[in-house]
Enzyme design. Structure first.
Site, mmCIF file in Angstrom:
data_model
loop_
_atom_site.group_PDB
_atom_site.id
_atom_site.type_symbol
_atom_site.label_atom_id
_atom_site.label_comp_id
_atom_site.label_asym_id
_atom_site.label_seq_id
_atom_site.Cartn_x
_atom_site.Cartn_y
_atom_site.Cartn_z
ATOM 1 N N ARG A 255 -20.155 63.062 -63.379
ATOM 2 C CA ARG A 255 -21.224 63.351 -62.416
ATOM 3 C C ARG A 255 -22.034 62.071 -62.122
ATOM 4 O O ARG A 255 -21.887 61.452 -61.061
ATOM 5 C CB ARG A 255 -22.120 64.480 -62.954
ATOM 6 C CG ARG A 255 -22.969 65.159 -61.873
ATOM 7 C CD ARG A 255 -24.227 64.390 -61.516
ATOM 8 N NE ARG A 255 -25.130 64.229 -62.660
ATOM 9 C CZ ARG A 255 -26.171 63.420 -62.645
ATOM 10 N NH1 ARG A 255 -26.452 62.679 -61.581
ATOM 11 N NH2 ARG A 255 -26.943 63.297 -63.721
ATOM 12 N N ASP A 256 -22.846 61.649 -63.069
ATOM 13 C CA ASP A 256 -23.695 60.474 -62.849
ATOM 14 C C ASP A 256 -22.845 59.232 -62.606
ATOM 15 O O ASP A 256 -23.195 58.364 -61.794
ATOM 16 C CB ASP A 256 -24.586 60.282 -64.087
ATOM 17 C CG ASP A 256 -25.612 59.183 -63.918
ATOM 18 O OD1 ASP A 256 -25.897 58.781 -62.780
ATOM 19 O OD2 ASP A 256 -26.126 58.699 -64.952
ATOM 20 N N HIS B 68 -29.601 52.919 -69.615
ATOM 21 C CA HIS B 68 -28.726 52.077 -68.800
ATOM 22 C C HIS B 68 -28.673 50.686 -69.418
ATOM 23 O O HIS B 68 -29.651 50.218 -70.011
ATOM 24 C CB HIS B 68 -29.246 52.007 -67.358
ATOM 25 C CG HIS B 68 -28.877 53.224 -66.552
ATOM 26 N ND1 HIS B 68 -28.862 53.235 -65.189
ATOM 27 C CD2 HIS B 68 -28.484 54.466 -66.937
ATOM 28 C CE1 HIS B 68 -28.496 54.430 -64.761
ATOM 29 N NE2 HIS B 68 -28.266 55.195 -65.796
ATOM 30 N N CYS C 119 -27.014 53.249 -60.335
ATOM 31 C CA CYS C 119 -27.918 54.024 -59.498
ATOM 32 C C CYS C 119 -28.104 53.296 -58.178
ATOM 33 O O CYS C 119 -28.563 52.161 -58.162
ATOM 34 C CB CYS C 119 -29.267 54.231 -60.171
ATOM 35 S SG CYS C 119 -30.420 55.105 -59.100
ATOM 36 N N ASN D 161 -24.552 53.058 -66.614
ATOM 37 C CA ASN D 161 -24.826 53.861 -67.788
ATOM 38 C C ASN D 161 -24.266 53.211 -69.050
ATOM 39 O O ASN D 161 -23.278 52.486 -69.004
ATOM 40 C CB ASN D 161 -24.145 55.218 -67.606
ATOM 41 C CG ASN D 161 -24.736 56.022 -66.460
ATOM 42 O OD1 ASN D 161 -25.925 56.309 -66.463
ATOM 43 N ND2 ASN D 161 -23.912 56.367 -65.488
HETATM 44 MG MG MG Z 1 -27.464 57.238 -65.407
#
Ligand code: MG
Length: 316
Positions: free
Chosen positions: A27-28, A221, A252, A261
């Site tokens: 997802r992220d 992160h 991001c 991440n």
């Molecule tokens: Mg993240």
């Protein structure tokens, strides 16, 4: 004796014996990659992550496709993976997203709030309070359906527009999310500027406000190479849930110079070395991330993935 491909395990007394990894790569990670991955590849990725031993795998986001085109296939993807033996939370931005997720049988959802006005405006086009008001019916309806709710909080340690984020501001939004009924929170260092002392200070302030480390996950992160140091500091304070992204996928798009991440492999390597067994097969996880990197057409940024892939190449 050391096992090839694993660090020597030397337990430390000041650490929890169990840590749950909340895997966010599908997802992220994928939402922040430039390339859009085919639905079948995503399903295969999630299946491989479950086979590698990950027990919580955030699968996708039921956000409007216009905002996150990389995850526009949530409706097709979720039924392909929902019967796997893993908890499969999905992000829901609003009630419409919740309806879509519940309609497909999701049992865990997450909402994404912001600790700062600037990011709330950029990401949600709302003030912090307006965003919380939007989440309130999402959380209460999810709870009424006995669905587990995670509350993400972005920009807990720094904001690209506002700079330093006052700790009381983080505490206030965390409290609001818990009071709303969230089962757990995830503290996001969205631009990677946190350092270990800052992490300890935020966790202490939260504990004092009735938000114990056991109610929290941490989401670091690695922009400035601090993610593992920050994770260790959080573990020493009693946090037992850590977010990570297989192969270090994602970053991001709204946060300048966010390099992504914390890689799950780097985290698993450290936890194994600390004698904390997460049940994850590191070799299978590295193979999965190497495969996904090939799908994306670029190498994984994870140091552990690179080191272990390199060992493979030398041996064979
Ligand atoms: Mg993240």
């Amino acid at each position: 004796m050391t096992v090839p491909g694993l660090p020597m395990a030397v337990p430390s007394r000041d650490l929890p014996t169990r840590v749950r990894i909340h895997e966010v790569g599908a997802r992220d990670g994928l939402q922040n990659e430039k390339a859009t991955v085919p639905t079948e590849v995503k399903a295969e990725f999630i299946r491989r992550l479950a086979e590698a031993g990950l027990t919580t795998i955030e699968a996708t986001s039921f956000v409007h496709p216009k905002w996150v085109p990389q995850l526009a296939d949530a409706e097709q993807l979720f039924p392909m993976v929902r019967d796997l033996h893993a908890a499969l939370p999905v992000l829901v931005p609003n009630e419409r997203g919740l309806d879509r997720a519940l309609g497909l049988g999701a049992r865990r959802v997450a909402v994404l709030a912001s600790a700062t006005e600037s990011f709330a405006k950029a990401n949600l086009n709302r003030t912090v309070d307006e965003a919380l008001a939007m989440f309130e019916p999402v959380v209460s309806r999810a709870k009424a359906a006995s669905v587990h709710v995670r509350g993400y909080l972005s920009m807990c340690f720094g904001d690209p527009w506002e700079g330093a984020v006052p700790i009381p501001q983080v505490v206030k939004v965390c409290r609001a999310l818990l009071d709303m009924g969230c089962d757990e929170l995830s503290l996001g260092d969205t631009i990677g500027v946190a350092t270990p002392g800052h992490v300890v200070a935020v966790l202490a302030a939260l504990d004092e406000a009735g938000v114990p480390p056991t109610a929290l996950g941490v989401h670091f992160h690695d922009t400035y190479g601090q993610a593992l140091a920050n994770t260790l500091a959080a573990l020493q304070q009693g946090v037992t849930t850590v977010d990570a992204s297989a192969g270090g996928l994602g970053g991001c798009p709204y946060a300048k110079s966010a390099t992504g991440n914390l890689a799950t492999e780097d985290l698993v390597w450290m936890l194994r070395g600390l004698g904390i067994d997460t049940g994850i097969d590191l070799g299978r996880l590295v193979a999965t991330s190497t495969w996904m990197a090939a799908q994306l057409g670029r190498p994984s940024p994870s140091r552990t993935v690179r080191a272990l892939s390199h060992e493979d190449t030398e041996e064979h």
